[in-house]
Enzyme design. Sequence first.
Site, mmCIF file in Angstrom:
data_model
loop_
_atom_site.group_PDB
_atom_site.id
_atom_site.type_symbol
_atom_site.label_atom_id
_atom_site.label_comp_id
_atom_site.label_asym_id
_atom_site.label_seq_id
_atom_site.Cartn_x
_atom_site.Cartn_y
_atom_site.Cartn_z
ATOM 1 N N ASN A 45 0.716 -1.327 0.318
ATOM 2 C CA ASN A 45 -0.094 -0.445 -0.333
ATOM 3 C C ASN A 45 0.979 1.047 0.275
ATOM 4 O O ASN A 45 1.204 1.284 0.446
ATOM 5 C CB ASN A 45 -0.829 0.055 0.986
ATOM 6 N N CYS A 103 -5.217 -7.193 -3.879
ATOM 7 C CA CYS A 103 -5.847 -6.953 -2.136
ATOM 8 C C CYS A 103 -6.869 -8.134 -1.554
ATOM 9 O O CYS A 103 -7.484 -7.883 -2.457
ATOM 10 C CB CYS A 103 -5.868 -5.423 -1.965
ATOM 11 N N HIS A 104 -6.305 -8.387 -0.034
ATOM 12 C CA HIS A 104 -7.649 -9.001 -0.144
ATOM 13 C C HIS A 104 -8.808 -9.048 0.662
ATOM 14 O O HIS A 104 -10.090 -9.659 1.078
ATOM 15 C CB HIS A 104 -6.960 -10.229 0.886
ATOM 16 N N HIS A 112 -9.816 -0.663 -2.069
ATOM 17 C CA HIS A 112 -10.355 -0.007 -0.834
ATOM 18 C C HIS A 112 -11.578 0.711 -0.965
ATOM 19 O O HIS A 112 -12.855 0.866 0.459
ATOM 20 C CB HIS A 112 -9.223 0.504 0.105
#
Length: 432
Positions: free
Chosen positions: A148, A169-170, A199
């Site tokens: 990130n 990204c999980h 996000h």
Amino acid sequence: MSKVTFIGAGSTVFAKNVLGDCMGTEALQGFELALFDIDLQRLEDSGSMLKNIRASSGSTCVVKTYTDRKEALRGAKYVINAIQVGGYDPCTITDFEIPKKYGLRQTIADTAGIGGIFRNLRTIPVMLDFAADIREVCPDALFLNYTNPMAVLTNVMNMYGGVQTVGLCHSVQQCIPGLLGSLGLEQSGVQAKIAGINHMAWLLEVTKDGEDLYPEIKRRAAEKQKEPHSDMVRFEMMLKFGYYITESSEHNAEYHPYFIKRGYPELIERFQIPVDEYPRRCVEQIEKWQQMRGELVNNKALHHERSHEYASYILEAVETNVPFKIGGNVMNTGLITNLPREACVEVPCLVDASGVTPTYVGDLPPQCAALNRTNINTQLLTIEAAITGKKEHIYHAALLDPHTAAELSMDDIVAMCDELITAHGSWLPQYT
């Protein structure tokens, strides 16, 4: 021998997940797993841990540690990145404490906001150094970025690094299980469509046997909002804007101007917002490391179960040509039609022997696209600052950040940026 290089391999727990997954994958047997980190003790720890997994699992992967980054990369088919530039002390502390002096409070500060801007600024030059090495010694490698701020770094590697990059990204994998589980809804057989930016991607569709689950999700969410719980920010955003967001409430609390406000301190308690959450996590992880080190590094019988991380599944799909679907961060080559083309977006992607192929989404709901653009504005101006070396673009990025702009005056934002630049010192030499 095919080679997977892991940069930032001193992230021992994450290396266990990602490379442990690779060691247990049939299609990746015989691969070299090349580890590189600037922290030599953590590098040695990760190497020992993975050799323990190799011995207990019977994997034929070869684990090697490198102190020369270029040699670690040489000939790699895949590169996995999980670095943090500046670490908790001093850089994360700086990213939280100086804004706090100005009355600007944060929760995570690793993606958006003033903390995200400065994490980007100190990470981008390092990433571009990686890119130069990759172009020289493994130009065809697929670069899997886990670091990130995801959107900006993936954008920079693709557009300015000249490296084929997908950001992972999980939050996409966790979105449906987390949402439905919290509401007591059955998860099996559920189909979903997710797209947006990292996000802040949106659960655009969620169905089961052709039935739209959103009406029941929103009914239960509205009922749950009557009592405190850990996901109140995302539920509030869904009830106001119509769609659920992939990443956690503690993250999204600082991506928008609605939740952390000096004039409304009661919002912190009402929405259960964990201000200063990331520094707390860092301290806890540092304190726990010695115990974890014994469990991971010195455990000769260490076993590993395949995790939900995408990396090994991507490599397996490329090696076997058996398709696999991921949520990937890629450049917006007309994929989401009402977001800027120069942005990095998170969309469904198909992976097979031809690599990672993003899918077309079209227009997001207009309110969702509008919220994404508020964060994209700051992302693109942060990139502009990093590539041009012009300090004024740091100011522009901060002035356009939704949370920062909602809390501080223009003069205070500029003064805060100047103080952060000075405090970072050798991390940001081009601006001092």
